[in-house]
Design a protein around this motif. Structure first.
Motif, mmCIF file in Angstrom:
data_model
loop_
_atom_site.group_PDB
_atom_site.id
_atom_site.type_symbol
_atom_site.label_atom_id
_atom_site.label_comp_id
_atom_site.label_asym_id
_atom_site.label_seq_id
_atom_site.Cartn_x
_atom_site.Cartn_y
_atom_site.Cartn_z
ATOM 1 N N ILE A 68 0.858 -1.182 0.000
ATOM 2 C CA ILE A 68 0.000 0.000 0.000
ATOM 3 C C ILE A 68 0.892 1.228 0.000
ATOM 4 O O ILE A 68 2.083 1.154 0.322
ATOM 5 C CB ILE A 68 -0.947 0.036 1.218
ATOM 6 N N GLY A 69 0.312 2.381 -0.336
ATOM 7 C CA GLY A 69 1.073 3.622 -0.273
ATOM 8 C C GLY A 69 0.643 4.613 -1.325
ATOM 9 O O GLY A 69 -0.476 4.575 -1.853
ATOM 10 N N GLN B 94 0.540 3.857 9.680
ATOM 11 C CA GLN B 94 1.743 4.623 9.410
ATOM 12 C C GLN B 94 1.380 5.850 8.602
ATOM 13 O O GLN B 94 0.417 5.847 7.838
ATOM 14 C CB GLN B 94 2.763 3.785 8.645
ATOM 15 N N ILE B 95 2.155 6.894 8.769
ATOM 16 C CA ILE B 95 2.004 8.096 7.969
ATOM 17 C C ILE B 95 3.039 8.020 6.854
ATOM 18 O O ILE B 95 4.231 7.838 7.112
ATOM 19 C CB ILE B 95 2.203 9.362 8.803
ATOM 20 N N ILE B 96 2.577 8.117 5.612
ATOM 21 C CA ILE B 96 3.456 8.054 4.447
ATOM 22 C C ILE B 96 3.319 9.363 3.682
ATOM 23 O O ILE B 96 2.208 9.813 3.406
ATOM 24 C CB ILE B 96 3.109 6.879 3.521
ATOM 25 N N GLN B 97 4.456 9.939 3.333
ATOM 26 C CA GLN B 97 4.471 11.172 2.555
ATOM 27 C C GLN B 97 5.380 10.999 1.351
ATOM 28 O O GLN B 97 6.479 10.444 1.461
ATOM 29 C CB GLN B 97 4.970 12.335 3.410
ATOM 30 N N ILE C 49 -3.395 6.895 -4.260
ATOM 31 C CA ILE C 49 -3.164 5.816 -3.300
ATOM 32 C C ILE C 49 -3.460 4.485 -3.973
ATOM 33 O O ILE C 49 -4.254 4.406 -4.914
ATOM 34 C CB ILE C 49 -4.033 6.007 -2.036
ATOM 35 N N PHE C 50 -2.821 3.413 -3.464
ATOM 36 C CA PHE C 50 -2.968 2.118 -4.132
ATOM 37 C C PHE C 50 -2.892 0.974 -3.140
ATOM 38 O O PHE C 50 -2.414 1.133 -2.010
ATOM 39 C CB PHE C 50 -1.865 1.941 -5.200
ATOM 40 N N ILE C 51 -3.337 -0.208 -3.622
ATOM 41 C CA ILE C 51 -3.128 -1.458 -2.904
ATOM 42 C C ILE C 51 -2.891 -2.572 -3.915
ATOM 43 O O ILE C 51 -3.514 -2.611 -4.978
ATOM 44 C CB ILE C 51 -4.329 -1.820 -1.997
ATOM 45 N N CYS C 52 -1.963 -3.461 -3.597
ATOM 46 C CA CYS C 52 -1.675 -4.653 -4.399
ATOM 47 C C CYS C 52 -1.583 -5.845 -3.456
ATOM 48 O O CYS C 52 -0.865 -5.794 -2.452
ATOM 49 C CB CYS C 52 -0.362 -4.484 -5.165
ATOM 50 N N SER C 53 -2.297 -6.935 -3.769
ATOM 51 C CA SER C 53 -2.330 -8.090 -2.863
ATOM 52 C C SER C 53 -1.102 -8.974 -2.975
ATOM 53 O O SER C 53 -0.826 -9.777 -2.086
ATOM 54 C CB SER C 53 -3.574 -8.935 -3.144
#
Length: 504
Positions: A96-97, A148-151, A189-193
């Protein structure tokens, strides 16, 4: 034939963009790379939280499969959000991120700020379309399950990834120039399994896309950028944007009862419901050049403001008081400049910062029924600002530059017993004490800022510190703002919420 292929590809990508529906702040959302399990994108408007479900074999090698919610963003930007996987997951390399991408093509070049299911946190990239992904510069491991905070920031051709655990300052985990990415790119933003047969889920909240100005930008000459009015649950960290404007507004207070906020814009005051809505002008007599220093007495009956009188020293800022229910403002400080900052718990005295014969700003107090101003500090050098009483009246908290950095101090109501209470490399301004007197919130500017200045449009932190037991400040909000963000008392009456302004 090559031209035809390019036109077909462009048509396909444009069609994908046109078919996707807006979701929250993201105009587009789709599955990239035609994964076996496409997933979905959901937005909860009440909490401004995004839930992405997505499959995909991976984001690696020379092609990608994942779920994506994004905008087209041009030039420099700062992308910040809280991220968390839902559930334990099936593969430690699920991802994710934030991702900045050339196009929706599965082989497109991109830069990604990634957190894996096993806690691996990296900046990774594909330099050219169809090229193999590059190994990351650094590999850090954070919590596997916690948020988590991601920048991810773009500055010219350089991309910078920063990460923090809740309560901590952001730390840089990777920097990379990628000149091949166009000036106008997809960002989201994204997600990959990491498993073609599995759909994973993630949540993202406090999602912010900021278009920063250059470091030496002068807002008074170059113009003001957009403003957001935010209300934050101090104890959960959940933030909600309740009002936005392409122009400048500042300094929110909670009104008595906690149902409305009071803020300033274009020389006037306005109220707005805490849930959002249309601002309504709050009349302050015939005063039409108010600045961002205003606040309500402890008993909720009186309002103090600072107003500019043209042609006088220091911009002519002077302090007035009036009944909150309405009436004629009374001038308290004929000498200028004077900027209000706090009420005494007895509702009879105000605190303000003023520049007098020494040419240095000091703290004064005055009875609203008349009398001489009483100096509480007598600095000949440095700078003091932001005085505010604790609710029990035992201390006045303020910020002062005594040792080379702006820090939070406190003193007794007569100006005696001065003591420093923050000690770090940030420049800390505008302490605001919770209604129960147990906590203090303040804004922290980065070390490179002039300690005597609290400028517009900087990367700032809001930090929370206990006052009745030992403890260090912890970060509760990562923002872009400064001047006008939190200049005035902004706790809700029940001590649960905080109001502030950020910029974009």
């Amino acid at each position: 034939m090559k031209v035809l292929s390019f036109l077909l590809l462009l048509f396909f990508q444009t069609a994908v963009l046109a078919q996707d529906n807006p979701t929250g702040i993201f105009r587009y959302q789709t599955a990239i790379g035609n994964p076996q399990r496409a997933g979905s994108t959901h937005y909860d408007a009440a909490t401004q939280t995004y839930t992405l479900q997505g499959g995909g074999y991976n984001i690696w090698f020379n092609r990608d499969e994942f779920r994506y919610a994004y905008n087209v963003v041009k030039g420099d930007f700062i992308l910040t959000a809280n991220f968390q996987f839902t559930g334990a997951g099936t593969n430690g390399h699920r991802k994710i991120g934030w991702m900045v991408r050339e196009s929706t093509d599965a082989q497109a070049s991109h830069m990604s700020a990634v957190v894996h299911g096993d806690g691996l946190t990296v900046l990774q990239w594909r330099p050219l379309r169809g090229a193999f992904m590059r190994d990351p510069q650094d590999e850090l491991f954070f919590s596997k399950r916690g948020p988590q905070i991601i920048q991810l920031e773009r500055s010219g051709k350089k991309f910078i990834m920063r990460v923090a655990n809740p309560g901590e300052p952001l730390q840089t985990v990777g920097e990379k120039e990628l000149p091949e990415l166009p000036d106008s790119a997809l960002a989201g933003i994204f997600i990959c399994s990491h498993d073609s047969n599995v759909v994973e889920e993630m949540r993202a909240w406090n999602v912010r896309i900021v278009k920063p100005v250059r470091d030496n930008y002068n807002a008074y000459r170059g113009g003001f950028i957009g403003s957001r009015l935010e209300v934050m649950d101090v104890w959960s960290g959940q933030r909600k944007i309740i009002h936005e404007s392409p122009g400048r507004f500042e300094a929110p207070n909670f009104m008595p009862g906690g149902k409305k906020l009071l803020f300033n814009a274009e020389g006037s005051l306005y109220t707005i419901p805490v849930e959002g809505g249309t601002p309504e002008k709050f009349v302050v007599g015939d005063l039409t050049e108010l600045n961002n220093d205003h606040g309500i007495s402890f008993d909720g009956k009186m309002l103090a403001v600072s107003h500019h009188r043209r042609g006088l020293p220091g911009g002519g800022s002077t302090v007035y008081v009036m009944p909150l229910a309405g009436g004629t403002p009374t001038l308290l400080t004929p000498k200028t400049p004077s900027y209000w900052h706090g009420w005494a718990p007895n509702n009879k005295e105000v605190l303000y910062v003023a520049q007098r014969d020494s040419g240095v700003y000091n703290i004064y107090k005055m009875n609203i029924n008349g009398g001489a101003e009483i100096p509480l500090t007598n600095n000949r050098t440095g700078h003091v600002d932001g005085p505010e009483y604790a609710p029990d009246g035992k201390y006045i908290y303020y910020n002062a530059n005594v040792t080379g950095t702006m820090q939070i101090w406190r003193m007794k109501p007569d100006g005696s017993g001065k003591e420093q209470i923050t000690f770090d490399g940030y420049h800390n301004w505008f302490p605001h004490i919770s209604p129960d007197g147990k906590w203090m919130v303040f804004i922290s500017f980065p070390p490179e800022i002039d300690p005597a200045d609290h400028p517009f449009y900087k990367r700032v932190l809001l930090r929370l510190m206990p006052l009745t037991s030992p403890g260090s400040p912890r970060v509760i909000a990562y923002g872009y703002g400064g001047q006008g963000t939190i200049n005035v008392p902004s706790w809700s009456p029940d001590g649960r919420y905080l109001a502030f302004v950020s910029n974009f």
